[in-house]
Scaffold this motif. Structure first.
Motif, PDB file in Angstrom:
ATOM      1  N   PHE A 230    -119.507 100.422 -75.882  1.00 20.31           N
ATOM      2  CA  PHE A 230    -118.578  99.874 -74.893  1.00 20.31           C
ATOM      3  C   PHE A 230    -117.527  99.056 -75.632  1.00 20.31           C
ATOM      4  O   PHE A 230    -117.865  98.142 -76.393  1.00 20.31           O
ATOM      5  N   ASN A 231    -116.263  99.394 -75.412  1.00 19.91           N
ATOM      6  CA  ASN A 231    -115.158  98.636 -75.995  1.00 19.91           C
ATOM      7  C   ASN A 231    -114.399  97.939 -74.870  1.00 19.91           C
ATOM      8  O   ASN A 231    -113.907  98.583 -73.940  1.00 19.91           O
TER       9      ASN A 231
ATOM     10  N   GLU B  53    -113.772 100.824 -72.185  1.00 19.56           N
ATOM     11  CA  GLU B  53    -113.833 102.179 -72.731  1.00 19.56           C
ATOM     12  C   GLU B  53    -115.281 102.493 -73.087  1.00 19.56           C
ATOM     13  O   GLU B  53    -115.920 101.768 -73.849  1.00 19.56           O
ATOM     14  N   ILE B  54    -115.800 103.587 -72.523  1.00 20.38           N
ATOM     15  CA  ILE B  54    -117.177 104.003 -72.787  1.00 20.38           C
ATOM     16  C   ILE B  54    -117.156 105.163 -73.781  1.00 20.38           C
ATOM     17  O   ILE B  54    -116.507 106.190 -73.550  1.00 20.38           O
ATOM     18  N   LYS B  55    -117.827 104.984 -74.858  1.00 18.43           N
ATOM     19  CA  LYS B  55    -117.973 106.042 -75.859  1.00 18.43           C
ATOM     20  C   LYS B  55    -118.620 107.264 -75.194  1.00 18.43           C
ATOM     21  O   LYS B  55    -119.573 107.127 -74.421  1.00 18.43           O
TER      22      LYS B  55
ATOM     23  N   LEU C 286    -130.541 106.062 -77.521  1.00 20.60           N
ATOM     24  CA  LEU C 286    -129.254 105.622 -78.049  1.00 20.60           C
ATOM     25  C   LEU C 286    -129.287 104.133 -78.338  1.00 20.60           C
ATOM     26  O   LEU C 286    -129.803 103.347 -77.538  1.00 20.60           O
ATOM     27  N   ALA C 287    -128.732 103.751 -79.473  1.00 21.64           N
ATOM     28  CA  ALA C 287    -128.534 102.336 -79.774  1.00 21.64           C
ATOM     29  C   ALA C 287    -127.213 101.907 -79.149  1.00 21.64           C
ATOM     30  O   ALA C 287    -126.178 102.541 -79.360  1.00 21.64           O
ATOM     31  N   VAL C 288    -127.234 100.849 -78.369  1.00 23.21           N
ATOM     32  CA  VAL C 288    -126.051 100.428 -77.608  1.00 23.21           C
ATOM     33  C   VAL C 288    -125.447  99.178 -78.230  1.00 23.21           C
ATOM     34  O   VAL C 288    -126.149  98.221 -78.555  1.00 23.21           O
ATOM     35  N   THR C 289    -124.118  99.214 -78.394  1.00 23.68           N
ATOM     36  CA  THR C 289    -123.377  98.045 -78.876  1.00 23.68           C
ATOM     37  C   THR C 289    -122.159  97.839 -77.994  1.00 23.68           C
ATOM     38  O   THR C 289    -121.678  98.773 -77.345  1.00 23.68           O
ATOM     39  N   ALA C 290    -121.673  96.617 -77.963  1.00 25.31           N
ATOM     40  CA  ALA C 290    -120.453  96.300 -77.209  1.00 25.31           C
ATOM     41  C   ALA C 290    -119.544  95.475 -78.103  1.00 25.31           C
ATOM     42  O   ALA C 290    -120.012  94.590 -78.831  1.00 25.31           O
ATOM     43  N   GLY C 291    -118.250  95.760 -78.070  1.00 24.92           N
ATOM     44  CA  GLY C 291    -117.300  95.021 -78.894  1.00 24.92           C
ATOM     45  C   GLY C 291    -115.997  94.791 -78.164  1.00 24.92           C
ATOM     46  O   GLY C 291    -115.693  95.464 -77.171  1.00 24.92           O
ATOM     47  N   GLU C 292    -115.235  93.867 -78.663  1.00 26.95           N
ATOM     48  CA  GLU C 292    -113.953  93.514 -78.051  1.00 26.95           C
ATOM     49  C   GLU C 292    -112.813  93.916 -78.973  1.00 26.95           C
ATOM     50  O   GLU C 292    -112.767  93.517 -80.142  1.00 26.95           O
ATOM     51  N   ASN C 293    -111.913  94.753 -78.455  1.00 23.88           N
ATOM     52  CA  ASN C 293    -110.697  95.165 -79.172  1.00 23.88           C
ATOM     53  C   ASN C 293    -111.002  95.820 -80.512  1.00 23.88           C
ATOM     54  O   ASN C 293    -110.206  95.707 -81.463  1.00 23.88           O
ATOM     55  N   LEU C 294    -112.114  96.553 -80.600  1.00 21.01           N
ATOM     56  CA  LEU C 294    -112.461  97.198 -81.870  1.00 21.01           C
ATOM     57  C   LEU C 294    -111.814  98.566 -82.013  1.00 21.01           C
ATOM     58  O   LEU C 294    -111.420  98.959 -83.106  1.00 21.01           O
ATOM     59  N   VAL C 295    -111.739  99.317 -80.929  1.00 21.83           N
ATOM     60  CA  VAL C 295    -111.124 100.647 -80.959  1.00 21.83           C
ATOM     61  C   VAL C 295    -109.862 100.666 -80.108  1.00 21.83           C
ATOM     62  O   VAL C 295    -108.844 101.242 -80.484  1.00 21.83           O
TER      63      VAL C 295
ATOM     64  N   LEU D 292    -119.268  91.037 -72.055  1.00 16.32           N
ATOM     65  CA  LEU D 292    -119.630  91.602 -73.359  1.00 16.32           C
ATOM     66  C   LEU D 292    -121.134  91.501 -73.599  1.00 16.32           C
ATOM     67  O   LEU D 292    -121.762  92.443 -74.099  1.00 16.32           O
ATOM     68  N   THR D 293    -121.699  90.371 -73.240  1.00 17.95           N
ATOM     69  CA  THR D 293    -123.147  90.192 -73.410  1.00 17.95           C
ATOM     70  C   THR D 293    -123.915  91.197 -72.569  1.00 17.95           C
ATOM     71  O   THR D 293    -124.868  91.839 -73.035  1.00 17.95           O
ATOM     72  N   ARG D 294    -123.502  91.357 -71.325  1.00 22.58           N
ATOM     73  CA  ARG D 294    -124.201  92.286 -70.430  1.00 22.58           C
ATOM     74  C   ARG D 294    -124.053  93.730 -70.900  1.00 22.58           C
ATOM     75  O   ARG D 294    -125.017  94.510 -70.852  1.00 22.58           O
ATOM     76  N   LEU D 295    -122.879  94.115 -71.335  1.00 22.28           N
ATOM     77  CA  LEU D 295    -122.676  95.482 -71.825  1.00 22.28           C
ATOM     78  C   LEU D 295    -123.545  95.755 -73.045  1.00 22.28           C
ATOM     79  O   LEU D 295    -124.082  96.856 -73.208  1.00 22.28           O
ATOM     80  N   GLY D 296    -123.702  94.757 -73.887  1.00 18.33           N
ATOM     81  CA  GLY D 296    -124.540  94.926 -75.071  1.00 18.33           C
ATOM     82  C   GLY D 296    -126.011  95.055 -74.759  1.00 18.33           C
ATOM     83  O   GLY D 296    -126.795  95.504 -75.606  1.00 18.33           O
TER      84      GLY D 296
END
Length: 663
Positions: free
Chosen positions: A169-170, A233-235, A200-209, A189-193
């Motif tokens: 999640f971006n 944005e969902i991968k 699947l390993a799930v990660t969330a970041g801000e303004n990475l992509v 961001l915390t909830r998305l992570g």
């Protein structure tokens, strides 16, 4: 779905009238089930393109699909307000400004092999403008009503062409006032992570992509100072981005997880934006619709209409029990009981066909949809179970439906069976007729009407079927046994039957998946809390685990009977009853769930409020959803509760110790 013109949509929004409709040109689907300060948009969800433009488009449907955001509308369908774009971004891109929203080139490819006419361009631009007029009117109305608004702007992205690691999640916040909305951004961001997806390993970041530089975010920034837009944005981990094949299990989980994530975040925003301190935390349920969706009601009624007569035990209890018991006990070393059963009086093929024709996909609430999918799957296995009654396949289907004892169940049973009796057992002096009188008094005490009748066709000493309690006329009872049965059968099975009849969803009368495990666990918990749960009763539950385990491991009826009689000192009657319960039908594994259910019910009783589990034939798995639906006032709180839960009876300290030891 209703077709509305733009002016009709705007009028409904201005009057705060909930509605579901599609614009007359098909370009936009709008669902407003309830006016809340939260909007979810999926502006790249669709793939429609006008026929005259398809003829001029240089790209194939598959090439266009690669850059579109399929399923994003489904991911946010649980939210109270959803705007879902139905046209392809290759016709006009709602996330680009009007001057550049019609591509000539995109991602290094020419889009058109023939120039668009002015009329063709004008038609596409008109739809772009229409969307933003509706969007503007909606956000204006919500800001006016609530003082603020949050827009969840959901997209998806292709990641295989990206060489650096990228998050699941971006969150793009480049156009957001971080000083104003810092805590809300951090919370999301915390909830998305914390989202869980299968394998699947799930990660969330801000303004990475992506930084959130799309036109919709710009539009909000320029027009609304009290609205937070969160471009997500969902991968594309939920599909093969190159071939286009979807991964249904990931999609279903994403729908459920994003419902929880976005409603949880919305509840956090409400709490943080309230001017007056709240006495309790805002619930996720307050964000969601408080009316039962009509598509749920329609499906529920259809399901109930053809599944309501599917009572498993009425088919599985042998009809020649008395005769076979007599024959077996006369020659127990050599005779194997040959049980016969009631004929199945429904067409299993038609039943399955009806099940899988039910329009579950029409249910937009992810939690409710997932529940009905599981109910349908369970009913399909149940009809397989009944179809194979008396055949070798029955055991296989019982294992599918109920499962089998695991190492923990067997260890718990052995631990219990090592305990020595420490109190003299009462004599069974109460007749079946007296027991029927006691059940009638209990029904009067609860204040609901039900029928109490005697029967000679039961293996158990008593059983609830609908609004009838059946008492085995061949049984006698001790006072503790009788009171335990009343708290078990009347206090849980009958209470949940009566409560289910009052609910707007009839599936609670049919039973949710896991309801056997849940019902029996709660019923035995109430026996214990009422102070009528002696060691021999706990041992009976453990012996049922032993019997089921022996049956599953291909031990004969005679071997299991002999083990119970000689190794554990049971009477002929008791050993025969426990063995028969496990071997009926061809191998019925249900009985091991009583001990496991008790363990799980005890744990929940210590940790949380059990109220929602008594609204009908529920399952432990569904407790969070049931709590939510009661909070949303879609389901009713239970009218009746087991009396054992409010009793101040002192329970046996030795039994308490043993129950605390089972894992």
């Amino acid at each position: 779905m209703r077709q509305l013109a733009e002016h009709e949509v705007l009028a409904l929004i201005q009057q705060n009238i909930p509605f579901e409709a599609q614009l007359a040109d098909g370009s936009l689907t709008i669902r407003i089930s309830e006016y809340q300060p939260f909007v979810a948009t999926a502006i790249h969800h669709g793939s429609r393109m006008r026929p005259e433009l398809v003829a001029k488009c240089h790209l194939s449907a598959q090439e266009r699909y690669f850059e579109e955001d399929p399923y994003t509308g489904e991911f946010v369908a649980s939210m109270p307000i959803v705007l879902q774009g139905e046209d392809s971004r290759y016709e006009y891109d709602l996330n680009r400004d009007p001057k550049s929203c019609i591509y000539s080139q995109a991602w290094g490819k020419d889009v058109w092999h023939a120039p668009l006419t002015d009329a063709e361009r004008f038609a596409s631009l008109a739809k772009h403008s229409c969307y933003y007029r509706i969007f503007h009117a909606l956000i204006t109305a919500l800001e006016h009503k609530f003082g603020y608004c949050v827009v969840y702007d959901v997209h998806s992205y292709n990641y295989e062409r990206i060489t650096t690691p990228c998050p699941t999640f971006n969150l793009g916040t480049a156009q957001v006032d971080r000083k104003e909305w810092q805590s809300e951004i951090k919370d999301l961001l915390t909830r998305l992570g914390q989202v869980n997806l299968p394998n699947l390993a799930v990660t969330a970041g801000e303004n990475l992509v992506f930084q959130g530089m799309g036109y919709q975010a710009t539009f909000v920034r320029d027009h609304f100072s009290r609205t937070l837009i969160l471009p997500i944005e969902i991968k594309k981990v939920y599909m093969n981005e190159n071939g286009g094949e979807s991964y249904p299990l990931v999609i279903e989980q994403l729908k459920t997880e994003l419902k929880s994530t976005l409603t949880g975040h919305a509840a956090y925003v409400i709490e943080s934006r309230m001017k007056q301190p709240s006495t309790r935390r805002r619930q996720k349920a307050h964000v969601l619709d408080s009316k039962l969706p009509k598509e749920v009601v329609q499906l529920d009624r259809q399901l109930y209409r053809f599944a309501r007569g599917l009572n498993t035990l009425s088919y599985i209890n042998p009809i020649n029990l008395k005769q076979e018991k007599r024959r077996f006990l006369h020659n127990r070393d050599a005779y194997q009981p040959k049980f016969t059963y009631r004929q199945l009086d429904l067409d299993p093929y038609k039943f399955r066909e009806q099940l899988y024709r039910l329009p579950v996909e029409d249910i937009r609430d992810a939690g409710i949809q997932a529940m009905y999918r599981k109910v349908i799957d369970q009913l399909a296995v149940r009809i397989d179970l009944l179809t194979s009654l008396g055949h070798e396949e029955f055991l296989y289907n019982s294992l599918r439906y109920y499962g089998r004892p695991d190492e923990s169940d067997i260890a718990n049973a052995r631990f219990i069976l090592h305990a020595r009796e420490y109190a003299e057992r009462e004599t069974a002096t109460i007749s079946a007729e007296e027991a029927i009188d006691a059940f009638n008094l209990a029904a009067e005490d609860y204040g609901f009407s039900c029928k109490i009748q005697g029967t000679t066709k039961l293996i158990a000493r008593a059983m609830v079927s609908g609004r009838t309690v059946k008492v085995n006329l061949n049984s006698r009872f001790t006072p503790a046994d009788l009171y335990a049965l009343i708290h078990h059968e009347m206090g849980v099975h009958m209470v949940t039957s009566v409560n289910a009849e009052a609910q707007p969803l009839k599936v609670l009368q049919l039973g949710l998946p896991g309801n056997t495990h849940t019902q029996e666990g709660l019923a035995i918990l109430c026996e214990h809390l009422s102070g009528n749960f002696p060691l021999h009763r706990l041992k009976t539950l453990a012996l049922r685990v032993v019997a089921v385990d022996m049956m599953v491991n291909k031990r004969s009826f005679n071997e299991t009977f002999s083990t119970l009689k000689f190794d554990y000192g049971l009477s002929d009657d008791t050993a025969f009853t426990i063995t028969t319960r496990a071997y009926r039908g061809g191998g019925f594994t249900k009985d091991f769930l009583y001990l496991r259910g008790l363990k799980d019910a005890l744990r929940l009783h210590r940790e949380t409020d059990l109220t929602s589990l008594f609204i009908g034939k529920t399952g432990f798995e569904f407790k969070p959803l049931l709590d939510e639906l009661i909070e949303r006032e879609i389901l009713l709180p239970p009218q009746y509760m087991p009396k054992a839960l409010s009793m101040n009876t002192e329970t046996d300290p030795i039994i308490n110790f043993m129950l605390n030891c089972i894992d």
